[in-house]
Design a protein around this motif. Structure first.
Motif, PDB file in Angstrom:
ATOM      1  N   ARG A 143       0.791  -1.222   0.000  1.00 49.42           N
ATOM      2  CA  ARG A 143       0.000   0.000   0.000  1.00 49.42           C
ATOM      3  C   ARG A 143       0.827   1.277   0.000  1.00 49.42           C
ATOM      4  O   ARG A 143       0.373   2.315  -0.470  1.00 49.42           O
ATOM      5  N   GLY A 144       2.025   1.278   0.561  1.00 57.99           N
ATOM      6  CA  GLY A 144       2.835   2.492   0.639  1.00 57.99           C
ATOM      7  C   GLY A 144       2.320   3.464   1.696  1.00 57.99           C
ATOM      8  O   GLY A 144       1.516   3.118   2.564  1.00 57.99           O
ATOM      9  N   GLN A 145       2.774   4.724   1.608  1.00 60.51           N
ATOM     10  CA  GLN A 145       2.414   5.747   2.592  1.00 60.51           C
ATOM     11  C   GLN A 145       1.954   7.008   1.872  1.00 60.51           C
ATOM     12  O   GLN A 145       2.618   7.501   0.959  1.00 60.51           O
ATOM     13  N   ARG A 146       0.782   7.543   2.287  1.00 55.58           N
ATOM     14  CA  ARG A 146       0.238   8.751   1.670  1.00 55.58           C
ATOM     15  C   ARG A 146       1.131   9.956   1.916  1.00 55.58           C
ATOM     16  O   ARG A 146       1.842  10.050   2.917  1.00 55.58           O
ATOM     17  N   GLY A 147       1.062  10.939   1.001  1.00 59.89           N
ATOM     18  CA  GLY A 147       1.711  12.234   1.176  1.00 59.89           C
ATOM     19  C   GLY A 147       0.676  13.346   1.089  1.00 59.89           C
ATOM     20  O   GLY A 147      -0.496  13.098   0.784  1.00 59.89           O
ATOM     21  N   VAL A 148       1.097  14.587   1.382  1.00 62.25           N
ATOM     22  CA  VAL A 148       0.203  15.753   1.320  1.00 62.25           C
ATOM     23  C   VAL A 148       0.925  16.890   0.609  1.00 62.25           C
ATOM     24  O   VAL A 148       2.098  17.169   0.884  1.00 62.25           O
ATOM     25  N   ARG A 149       0.217  17.554  -0.309  1.00 60.08           N
ATOM     26  CA  ARG A 149       0.749  18.740  -0.986  1.00 60.08           C
ATOM     27  C   ARG A 149      -0.157  19.921  -0.673  1.00 60.08           C
ATOM     28  O   ARG A 149      -1.373  19.846  -0.838  1.00 60.08           O
ATOM     29  N   ASN A 150       0.442  21.015  -0.212  1.00 60.61           N
ATOM     30  CA  ASN A 150      -0.308  22.244   0.089  1.00 60.61           C
ATOM     31  C   ASN A 150      -0.300  23.123  -1.162  1.00 60.61           C
ATOM     32  O   ASN A 150       0.716  23.721  -1.519  1.00 60.61           O
ATOM     33  N   GLN A 151      -1.440  23.222  -1.793  1.00 57.45           N
ATOM     34  CA  GLN A 151      -1.558  23.931  -3.058  1.00 57.45           C
ATOM     35  C   GLN A 151      -2.362  25.210  -2.865  1.00 57.45           C
ATOM     36  O   GLN A 151      -3.413  25.212  -2.214  1.00 57.45           O
ATOM     37  N   MET A 152      -1.860  26.327  -3.417  1.00 57.77           N
ATOM     38  CA  MET A 152      -2.573  27.606  -3.357  1.00 57.77           C
ATOM     39  C   MET A 152      -3.524  27.701  -4.549  1.00 57.77           C
ATOM     40  O   MET A 152      -3.163  27.348  -5.667  1.00 57.77           O
ATOM     41  N   VAL A 153      -4.738  28.194  -4.255  1.00 56.33           N
ATOM     42  CA  VAL A 153      -5.723  28.403  -5.314  1.00 56.33           C
ATOM     43  C   VAL A 153      -6.319  29.789  -5.152  1.00 56.33           C
ATOM     44  O   VAL A 153      -6.315  30.376  -4.061  1.00 56.33           O
ATOM     45  N   ASP A 154      -6.822  30.356  -6.256  1.00 55.98           N
ATOM     46  CA  ASP A 154      -7.455  31.669  -6.176  1.00 55.98           C
ATOM     47  C   ASP A 154      -8.955  31.518  -5.976  1.00 55.98           C
ATOM     48  O   ASP A 154      -9.470  30.416  -5.808  1.00 55.98           O
TER      49      ASP A 154
END
Length: 653
Positions: A197-208
């Motif tokens: 299964r592996g390990q999840r990651g998180v990306r903090n993305q800016m949106v307008d």
């Protein structure tokens, strides 16, 4: 007075120090530490979960069996949905307006403020079109995923499939899984879930304000990377597996081939089968229900869940255990007049008169009479009651791995059935029963039931002259090629090596010498040792069985073939085993073409089990897919397939 001023300065000093600390802390929070800025700006940041790719599964030679392909989930936060072009969205993802309403209602019920899946597994072509117009759909965004892909569409019961987690999965994982995650549901995918299964990651993305991506926050400083799952090297030989599945087409039954020196499974076929790609995509639910209702039971894993009387092949085990018990030896001879008489005039017949028969000849000719006498000695002539003698006989069988699961790395393995003495005592209402009460056990009939995996393992034991390694389907784990310790353990079968020689000689003569029961499937330049069986079936046509290993010295393959409702073992199961053994050892097949064509082209499916064709629908579908029950594997396991009977008259090969 002086002390008053001194205290005043101390108090002032304390306040000054506290003020300086507060100022310094505010400076650190606002200027140096950006984590609080990250929290304050949540309204313009989107936390995007990065799902890891599951580990790839290879065959023993490095060929890919299971890989990943990208798909895209469309997510929605209901509170943010305002003034969108609903008709355009429905057109792009190919749903109708009612489907849109249903999905939005489900999302609101989940949470108006939190994102949830609106539509799963959009293909790349749909995603490309959607991406051009995504700014028009405020509150919607896309999340990348991967799903499984099976390039050769083989071994579905081995490889298994994945499905969305349910509440029970989430609870048992102690919070690791979240709604929308996928988990291995069967096969290797389930057994090795923690590694794949592996390990999840998180990306903090800016949106307008228009939901358009504006880049990565703080250059990814607060992102976490996804870690891909470990790859697995399967023990399967892809080419041998492909051939085995082709040979078992339009037949019900099993093929299990094992490398005796390691316990690695070279081929594992449960027929009828299905295309594993049917368990992927937006039509998975519909396909699953069709497979579950298919009368040929393709979701039922016959090699580890079906239990049959082994028939004449059991004589190999009977000969070995009787020698170890000291009731016969290689020179022991019984006269065969065409059957074994027992009780009050009953007879267990042979199909021929063998005359004086020793141990080697009894295997070569598959003599029922010999094993009737042998079983009688085991139960009636050891100076103890029938039940006590029977318990010793049964204990010797369990050392061959019969009567309990072998421990293969697949879920839901069954152990077969060897009745305990108490079972017969209750049945007959007395402890004063003898061999004549269950004489059919002597030739592998009656109440005895073993799985095809156990059948193949018996051949591995004989090939090794007395021991085996637990059969397993994963050869190595991860980059380091780790092998689980339980699959390195050598397990002894309780019979000394010297007792195997006459049994092996008899098996060799059965295939390679005139008068044997399987001479039609001999292989040029390879001494294959084999044993045919025709298992009587009171519910229809007899079952065809063939066990073998080859070559005789330094064996490389042990195999069991079981074809339901096929008739003679030498006619149907034998040629299948012969072709697979020769393919594995010589990478060629020399069996006469007319025999090959007969095996490839015959349809042995029972008339009452006409297979319903399951076609993979185009994706995306126009209608909502029907979600499969989360208890899919449990339902399949309830399809008990225990085949047994107590008749003693049978046809031997």
């Amino acid at each position: 007075m002086n002390s008053f001023f001194a205290r005043r300065y101390v108090i002032q000093g304390i306040f000054i120090v506290i003020a300086l600390i507060i100022v310094a802390r505010l400076f650190y929070i606002q200027i140096i530490d950006k984590s609080y800025l990250l929290s304050a700006n949540n309204n313009v940041l989107r936390k995007v979960v990065i799902y890891p790719a599951r580990g790839v599964i290879f065959d023993r030679n490095g060929q890919v069996l299971v890989q990943n392909e990208p798909v895209y989930d469309l997510l929605v936060t209901p509170r943010e949905v305002k003034d969108i072009d609903t008709a355009l969205l429905c057109q792009i993802i190919d749903i109708d307006m009612q489907g849109f309403v249903n999905r939005m209602e489900k999302a609101r019920n989940h949470s108006p403020y939190r994102a949830s899946i609106f539509e799963k597994q959009l293909p790349a072509t749909t995603y490309a079109q959607l991406q051009e117009h995504l700014y028009k759909f405020r509150g919607f965004y896309v999340q990348n995923r991967t799903v499984r892909s099976y390039p050769d569409s083989i071994a579905p019961q081995v490889l298994g499939y994945i499905q969305e987690v349910n509440d029970r999965d989430i609870e048992r994982s102690n919070g690791f899984y979240r709604p929308g995650d996928y988990i291995g549901a069967s096969g290797i995918e389930r057994s090795y879930e923690d590694l794949l299964r592996g390990q999840r990651g998180v990306r903090n993305q800016m949106v307008d304000a228009l939901n358009r991506p504006q880049g990565i926050f703080m250059e990814g400083k607060y992102d976490t990377l996804a870690v891909s799952g470990d790859g697995l090297v399967s023990t399967l030989d892809k080419d041998l597996q492909v051939l085995a599945e082709r040979l078992m087409k339009n037949k019900l039954g099993s093929v299990v081939a094992i490398e005796p020196a390691t316990g690695e499974i070279l081929a594992f076929v449960s027929s009828a089968s299905y295309d594993p790609n049917l368990m992927v995509g937006r039509e998975r639910g519909n396909n699953y229900m069709k497979l579950l209702n298919d009368p040929t039971k393709p979701m039922f894993i016959r090699p580890i869940q079906a239990s049959y009387p082994p028939g004449s092949v059991f004589k190999v085990v009977a000969a070995l255990t009787a020698q170890q018990a000291g009731v016969i030896n290689a020179q022991t001879s019984f006269y065969c007049p065409g059957g074994y008489r027992y009780g009050r005039g009953a007879i267990m017949r042979c199909t021929h008169v063998d005359g004086a028969t020793d141990l080697i000849k009894s295997i070569q000719r598959s003599c029922n009479t010999y094993y009737g006498y042998t079983y009688a000695r085991m139960i009636d002539s050891r100076g103890m009651s029938g039940p006590k003698a029977y318990d010793l006989w049964r204990e010797s069988l369990t050392k061959f791995g019969l009567g309990s699961p072998l421990g293969i790395d697949l879920p839901n393995e069954k152990g077969g059935f060897i009745p305990e003495s108490a079972w017969y005592t209750k049945r007959y209402g007395s402890e004063k029963w003898r061999s004549s009460y269950n004489i059919s056990l002597s030739i592998g009939q009656g109440e005895l039931g073993i799985t095809p995996l156990q059948m193949a393992n018996i051949m591995a034991i004989v090939a090794n002259r007395g021991f085996y390694y637990r059969p397993h389907l994963v050869k190595a784990i991860g980059e380091k090629g780790i092998v689980k310790d339980e699959y390195r353990e050598k397990i002894h079968a309780g019979v000394d090596a010297k007792y195997y020689d006459p049994v092996i000689e008899g098996m060799s003569r059965a295939v390679n010498m005139a008068g044997g029961t399987a001479t039609s499937v001999r292989i040029p330049d390879i001494e294959m040792c084999g044993k045919t069986g025709t298992v009587q079936n009171p519910h229809g046509e007899n079952h065809a069985v063939f066990f073998a290993f080859a070559p005789r010295e330094n064996p490389k393959i042990a195999i069991a073939v079981f074809v339901e409702n096929a008739g003679y073992g030498g006619t149907w199961a034998g040629p299948i085993a012969s072709m697979l053994v020769e393919k594995h050892l010589k990478d060629t097949i020399t069996l006469p073409k007319y025999i090959q064509d007969r095996i490839y082209n015959v349809n042995l499916l029972p008339k009452t089990a006409k297979k319903e064709e399951v076609k993979q629908a185009p994706s995306p579908a126009k209608k909502d897919s029907v979600k499969a029950g989360q208890t899919a594997q449990a339902k399949a396991n309830k399809q008990e397939y225990f085949v047994h009977h107590s008749q003693v008259r049978r046809r031997n090969d």
